[in-house]
Design a protein around this motif. Structure first.
Motif, PDB file in Angstrom:
ATOM      1  N   UNK A 581       0.841  -1.211   0.000  1.00  0.00           N
ATOM      2  CA  UNK A 581       0.000   0.000   0.000  1.00  0.00           C
ATOM      3  C   UNK A 581       0.866   1.247   0.000  1.00  0.00           C
ATOM      4  N   UNK A 582       1.898   1.267   0.864  1.00  0.00           N
ATOM      5  CA  UNK A 582       2.748   2.455   0.963  1.00  0.00           C
ATOM      6  C   UNK A 582       3.525   2.696  -0.327  1.00  0.00           C
ATOM      7  N   UNK A 583       3.932   1.623  -1.030  1.00  0.00           N
ATOM      8  CA  UNK A 583       4.705   1.780  -2.255  1.00  0.00           C
ATOM      9  C   UNK A 583       3.818   1.940  -3.483  1.00  0.00           C
ATOM     10  N   UNK A 584       2.484   1.847  -3.294  1.00  0.00           N
ATOM     11  CA  UNK A 584       1.569   2.022  -4.417  1.00  0.00           C
ATOM     12  C   UNK A 584       1.475   0.816  -5.326  1.00  0.00           C
ATOM     13  N   UNK A 585       1.926  -0.357  -4.846  1.00  0.00           N
ATOM     14  CA  UNK A 585       1.915  -1.560  -5.675  1.00  0.00           C
ATOM     15  C   UNK A 585       0.572  -2.285  -5.634  1.00  0.00           C
ATOM     16  N   UNK A 586      -0.297  -1.917  -4.700  1.00  0.00           N
ATOM     17  CA  UNK A 586      -1.605  -2.565  -4.608  1.00  0.00           C
ATOM     18  C   UNK A 586      -2.615  -1.725  -5.389  1.00  0.00           C
ATOM     19  N   UNK A 704      -0.692  -8.321  16.046  1.00  0.00           N
ATOM     20  CA  UNK A 704       0.587  -7.914  15.457  1.00  0.00           C
ATOM     21  C   UNK A 704       0.901  -6.460  15.665  1.00  0.00           C
ATOM     22  N   UNK A 705      -0.096  -5.645  16.003  1.00  0.00           N
ATOM     23  CA  UNK A 705       0.154  -4.216  16.134  1.00  0.00           C
ATOM     24  C   UNK A 705       0.207  -3.520  14.790  1.00  0.00           C
ATOM     25  N   UNK A 706      -0.253  -4.193  13.699  1.00  0.00           N
ATOM     26  CA  UNK A 706      -0.203  -3.598  12.363  1.00  0.00           C
ATOM     27  C   UNK A 706      -1.579  -3.187  11.856  1.00  0.00           C
ATOM     28  N   UNK A 707      -2.639  -3.595  12.547  1.00  0.00           N
ATOM     29  CA  UNK A 707      -3.985  -3.366  12.035  1.00  0.00           C
ATOM     30  C   UNK A 707      -4.303  -1.910  11.805  1.00  0.00           C
ATOM     31  N   UNK A 708      -4.101  -1.081  12.838  1.00  0.00           N
ATOM     32  CA  UNK A 708      -4.447   0.335  12.703  1.00  0.00           C
ATOM     33  C   UNK A 708      -3.493   1.056  11.760  1.00  0.00           C
ATOM     34  N   UNK A 709      -2.216   0.639  11.710  1.00  0.00           N
ATOM     35  CA  UNK A 709      -1.289   1.233  10.741  1.00  0.00           C
ATOM     36  C   UNK A 709      -1.762   0.935   9.317  1.00  0.00           C
ATOM     37  N   UNK A 710      -2.241  -0.294   9.088  1.00  0.00           N
ATOM     38  CA  UNK A 710      -2.766  -0.677   7.784  1.00  0.00           C
ATOM     39  C   UNK A 710      -4.021   0.112   7.456  1.00  0.00           C
ATOM     40  N   UNK A 711      -4.892   0.328   8.459  1.00  0.00           N
ATOM     41  CA  UNK A 711      -6.114   1.111   8.255  1.00  0.00           C
ATOM     42  C   UNK A 711      -5.769   2.524   7.806  1.00  0.00           C
ATOM     43  N   UNK A 712      -4.823   3.150   8.498  1.00  0.00           N
ATOM     44  CA  UNK A 712      -4.467   4.527   8.136  1.00  0.00           C
ATOM     45  C   UNK A 712      -3.924   4.598   6.706  1.00  0.00           C
ATOM     46  N   UNK A 714      -4.546   2.568   4.199  1.00  0.00           N
ATOM     47  CA  UNK A 714      -5.647   2.351   3.257  1.00  0.00           C
ATOM     48  C   UNK A 714      -6.502   3.602   3.108  1.00  0.00           C
ATOM     49  N   UNK A 715      -6.846   4.230   4.236  1.00  0.00           N
ATOM     50  CA  UNK A 715      -7.684   5.430   4.187  1.00  0.00           C
ATOM     51  C   UNK A 715      -6.980   6.536   3.411  1.00  0.00           C
ATOM     52  N   UNK A 716      -5.691   6.731   3.672  1.00  0.00           N
ATOM     53  CA  UNK A 716      -4.956   7.788   2.979  1.00  0.00           C
ATOM     54  C   UNK A 716      -4.828   7.478   1.487  1.00  0.00           C
ATOM     55  N   UNK A 717      -4.646   6.187   1.125  1.00  0.00           N
ATOM     56  CA  UNK A 717      -4.549   5.832  -0.290  1.00  0.00           C
ATOM     57  C   UNK A 717      -5.883   6.036  -1.009  1.00  0.00           C
ATOM     58  N   UNK A 718      -6.997   6.008  -0.269  1.00  0.00           N
ATOM     59  CA  UNK A 718      -8.326   6.257  -0.832  1.00  0.00           C
ATOM     60  C   UNK A 718      -8.712   7.728  -0.754  1.00  0.00           C
ATOM     61  N   UNK A 719      -7.735   8.582  -0.410  1.00  0.00           N
ATOM     62  CA  UNK A 719      -7.964  10.033  -0.296  1.00  0.00           C
ATOM     63  C   UNK A 719      -8.985  10.369   0.787  1.00  0.00           C
ATOM     64  N   UNK A 720      -9.039   9.526   1.807  1.00  0.00           N
ATOM     65  CA  UNK A 720      -9.952   9.778   2.911  1.00  0.00           C
ATOM     66  C   UNK A 720      -9.239  10.336   4.125  1.00  0.00           C
TER      67      UNK A 720
END
Length: 740
Positions: A581-586, A704-712, A714-720
């Protein structure tokens, strides 16, 4: 003396001066305060470590004193505590309390100690040096005793402890030795030299309980089982001692003993590198050797080299401390600074002397020739000699010499001691609007110099310089005497905008690089720890599976293996998803989502899940919701992660509320859960990778402690936009997507 021997002498001189100066300060102990500051700073830069899980502290704190009365207490209080800890099957119970005077309850206390067979007592000395030993009845009942004598430095901090005095082991050493005999053997440090403490972290991070809470049975037995329990005073104002991590408020003496115990358990006391041989090497390299290196460069580069050397030494010292080696700080940095200053001053002195000599010769030969003085920071001795030789050759042609002075990149003005201008080049004229025969005072005062400074320069010519922001640029104006034979002053005006911009931006760049380096180190450390933990558990389960004797045991260990494999897989998948997500590959595919029909289907499984957990699950959907054009899978994952998070941390009989509302131009999703709130200090970190709110998972469900980081992401990649609010007894996550 020939030129080469003279040059060698000048290269050695700054280092010799710096070495003598720092050796004097070192000999008379004047560097000790700076070294003490450097000591604490290194530990703070290294950061805190985790206290050993085998160590538990029972505090004689303010609530305990309030409940049981003024200290010291009756021995019966300690007997009650000892019975409680013996029942909890603690391995060793170490009292950092002196029992050097008899009391009516000694017999009962001694009986409890004999029954426990795991008590270590403390002993000390009074102000006259007389030993303060436990009374014989208690000493005979204890398994060991150790001294708690400490030697604090001038700043009040204890950095090393004698492992034994007159055959008596230190309290912490005696405690770990007793523990080693009852549990697994633990390697002891070298007892023939002082043990340098490797400070773990803040005192409040150790596993600890109040004396009163333990005696009253408020703490479960599992908290003490197979642990080293140390009992000591932590009340404010009693036995206070500073540590690198505890200045305001201070720690206490029992925390110092706990640090020693932790160091021995972990096998990581600090190895001090303050050895005479190392000190001599520092003097040789940091003094003479460093000054010789600097002598090959001009002043600006010398300062840069010194800065990099200091930063490198500090970074190396922090790295060494992470490997449990303590390097000196004040001495090497002091040598670098003093060598740099001495080199710059001597170089400047030599440049000025050579320049004066050359200018004097020119002045005698050409009375009408303009005298120019190059800016010392931008030239070397050889460059000055070349310039003055060239001026000597061009002095025969007045017009050619004037052309050169007018073509210089700096403004030049020459004036007599009355302040009357007799020379100026074009740059000076354009910048300061100065002309021949004009009074220089009207140009420089008060814009550049105050009247008193200007009068002092004319009365007794000397060098004065000032840096100023003028006409949207930075300039350095320097006023200095012309020569002995020609009375007057030379004013040079140099554009230093680029240099100033570099100076202003350098600090921000260094700070940004340090932050990036710290983030990288923290991320790698956390990832390695998170990946290593499931692997360790899997190895343990495999070993246990090999020796399992029943099918029930085998199924249990296989379940552990499956759980840890799933945990490792979830962690790796989470990291890969986050990286994609961060690298824009998804790739994200926008589709039309009818929320009124899609949301109930998505939320249906959570009704049964919350029902089994005795949680109340409510859904509120605004009937006026418009069509949402967005990536359906990404929005679904955002909502599912947030609702899973709410289900995980919501206590029974509390509420979970999911709502969707149209607040033009945004569609707003809210996931609210009651019964828990997030502390203010955790709100800014909640979306960071691997971050979990301390003490917020009483059910030990993990993650894992990654859930909320992943949520943020995703939201930012969706311009939310995503927002967290924490109110009394409520936690609220708000996600907004713009409806187009």
């Amino acid at each position: 003396m020939n030129w080469r021997s003279d040059e060698v002498r000048w290269r050695f001189l700054p280092g010799a001066i710096a070495t003598i100066l720092m050796a004097s300060l070192f000999h008379f102990g004047l560097l000790s305060p700076l070294e003490q500051i450097g000591y604490s700073t290194l530990f703070q830069l290294r950061g805190e470590r985790k206290w050993d899980d085998r160590l538990v502290l029972i505090k004689i704190d303010e609530p305990s004193i309030k409940q049981f009365g003024q200290f010291p207490w009756k021995r019966s209080r300690y007997a009650d505590l000892l019975d409680r800890l013996t029942q909890a099957d603690a391995s060793i119970i170490a009292f950092d309390v002196l029992f050097s005077e008899s009391s009516p309850d000694d017999a009962a206390f001694a009986q409890a100690m004999l029954k426990s067979k795991r008590v270590v007592l403390a002993q000390a000395e009074d102000e006259s040096g007389q030993p303060l030993l436990p009374i014989p009845e208690l000493r005979d009942a204890a398994v060991a005793s150790g001294h708690i004598r400490i030697w604090a430095d001038t700043d009040g901090m204890t950095r090393a402890i004698q492992p034994q005095i007159n055959g008596t082991l230190a309290f912490g050493i005696a405690t770990v030795m007793s523990y080693s005999m009852m549990q697994a053997a633990i390697a002891m440090p070298d007892l023939s030299h002082p043990i340098w403490l490797n400070w773990v972290g803040r005192a409040d991070q150790i596993q600890q309980y109040s004396f009163a809470s333990v005696v009253q049975g408020d703490v479960p037995d599992s908290a003490f089982r197979d642990k080293i329990v140390i009992v000591g005073m932590t009340a404010i104002g009693m036995d206070a001692t500073p540590t690198p991590f505890n200045r305001y408020p201070l720690a206490s003496g029992v925390h110092l003993q706990a640090t020693l115990i932790d160091n021995v358990l972990q096998g990581n006391p600090v190895h001090s590198m303050r050895h005479p041989v190392i000190t001599l090497l520092i003097f040789a390299i940091g003094g003479v050797g460093f000054s010789i290196l600097l002598s090959f460069y001009r002043t600006g580069i010398q300062v840069a080299i010194a800065g990099f050397a200091i930063a490198g030494w500090i970074g190396g010292s922090v790295t060494a401390l992470q490997a449990n080696y303590l390097l000196p700080v004040a001495l090497p940095i002091g040598l670098v600074v003093s060598s740099t200053i001495a080199t710059a001053l001597i170089e400047r002195s030599r440049m000025n002397a050579a320049l004066r000599q050359q200018v004097d010769q020119l002045q005698q030969r050409y009375q009408t020739t303009v005298v120019t003085r190059p800016v010392p920071e931008a030239t070397s001795i050889r460059e000055i000699t070349q310039l003055t030789t060239l001026a000597d050759q061009l002095g025969q042609a007045q017009l050619t010499q004037q052309a050169i002075t007018h073509s210089l990149a700096i403004g030049l003005i020459a004036a007599d001691l009355r302040g009357q201008v007799w020379f100026c080049n074009e740059i000076a004229t354009s910048l300061l609007h100065v002309e021949i025969d004009q009074a220089l005072e009207a140009i420089l005062v008060p814009e550049w110099l105050c009247l008193e400074q200007w009068q002092q320069v004319l009365a007794q010519p000397h060098t004065v310089f000032v840096e100023k922001f003028y006409q949207q640029k930075w300039f350095r104006l320097q006023v200095e005497p012309l020569s002995v034979q020609t009375d007057g002053v030379l004013v040079s005006l140099e554009d230093i905008t680029i240099r100033k911009a570099i100076e202003l931006n350098l600090g921000d760049q260094i700070q940004e690089l340090n932050q990036l380096s710290e983030l990288k180190d923290e991320f790698l450390s956390t990832v390695s720890h998170e990946l290593r933990t499931p692997l360790t558990n899997m190895k343990m389960a495999i070993q246990l599976l090999k020796i399992a004797s029943t099918e029930t045991q085998k199924e249990h260990y296989l379940q552990i293996l499956e759980n840890e494999c799933n945990r490792e897989s979830d962690l790796v998948n989470g990291l890969l998803d986050l990286q994609r997500i961060e690298s824009g590959q998804q790739p994200l595919q926008s589709t039309s989502i009818e929320l009124q029909t899609w949301l109930p289907t998505l939320l249906e499984p959570f009704y049964r899940r919350t029902e089994t957990r005795q949680q109340e699950f409510n859904v509120i959907i605004d009937p006026s919701l418009p069509i949402l054009n967005c990536d359906r899978a990404a929005v679904e994952r955002v909502l599912v992660e947030l609702i899973n998070n709410a289900c995980k941390y919501t206590p029974p009989n509390e509420q979970i509320v999911v709502s969707a509302e149209w607040i033009a131009p945004w569609i707003e999703f809210r996931v609210e859960n009651s019964g828990i709130e997030i502390p203010d200090e955790a709100i800014d970190k909640i979306f960071e990778r691997f971050y979990r709110v301390p003490n917020a998972d009483p059910w030990k469900q993990g993650g894992s402690g990654l859930g909320l980081a992943l949520v943020r992401c995703l939201v930012e990649s969706l311009q939310g936009k995503i927002e967290l609010k924490s109110e009394p007894n409520w936690t609220i996550f708000i996600v907004r997507f713009k409806s187009e």
